[in-house]
Write an enzyme that holds these catalytic residues in place. Sequence first.
Site: not given
Length: 384
Positions: A141, A143
């Site tokens: 989470k 990117g």
Amino acid sequence: MAYRLISNRIVPSSNRLSKRFIFIFTISLSFTYLCYSILFCCGTIMPTQNYEEKRCLHHKNVGSKKLLQKDCTADRRTALDETLNVALSHQGSSHARNQSRNSALPITHKRSIAPSEYNITVAQKYGNKKLPNALIVGVKKGGTRAVLEFIRIHPDVRALGTEPHFFDRNYDRGLDWYRGLMPRTLDSQITLEKTPSYFVTREAPRRIASMSPNTKLIVVVRNPVTRAISDYTQTLSKKPDIPTFEELAFQNRSQGLVDTSWNAIRIGMYILHLENWLQYFRLSQIHFVSGERLITDPAGELGRVQDFLGLKRIITDKHFYFNRTKGFPCLKKPESSSQPRCLGKSKGRTHVQIDREVIEQLRDFYRPFNIKFYEMVGQDFRWD
């Protein structure tokens, strides 16, 4: 006695005539055979152009390996040599070669070929499956999917689209199995894969170093509080009956006692995980991408990733546009597609609303870990 002499004269004369006849007959027969051979062979050794083209086409259709050993025509030899030269040459000048090739095509067949599209085609045909030169190892989470999708448009990068989880879940399958998952690449291209859970897997650094101590590592980091909320939001979408964020994040909220055993909290303690990686890799082998700047300045972040990987800066501002609906940058429409490339529906989803006081308590918890992390990597990510 006279008769014998006459007979002796006659017999030799008859023999001489017979020998002459045989000699002349032999010469005539040889001459006839020679003429016949010349006339017959002309049609065999000098086939028409149409026949030659059909013969080559037949070999092409049946996929005969002899086509690589014996050329059908001079033109085919030239074309094959040209293709191999392009495939084996350095890809830095591939775009210019593509433009030259396109300009030589007939107008009816000319189209703009993107360097990445051309290199993928050549790699699939002439490349080999190799172990990765670089890994996106974290964090969940943060990117990582965006970095993978953005960097793989570079013509000198070939990336595995799925997460193989080799160094955390499938290590017992062996390196040959792992190599078999990789896309085919040319010698000048980088093989890349992404599995964010590697960063928090204790055995992963040792296992990756055993594969290759020169592997380059990319870590996408994000404000640990925001990352934890995003992690919880994703889990909630799959398991709606889980406890609230506050219940999972704290052992005792009134005392501010954070539950570090909860994975969503533990992942954000970046400095603790980094210390494990630095036992096997130099800090210069690890590149940290800011998840926040990846949204506000994707070209800048990707430029630094390209520098880290030793690539020419090809991915620039012209490749991105900001999707206001998703609140995230997307890739502009490729030449070979009618649609722009955005991340999936699971990316950029609206986060669960968390009480402000809870957020402040978590910021206080993470602050000392963040400061040590800034000092270690030499970057201030401004999360506080």
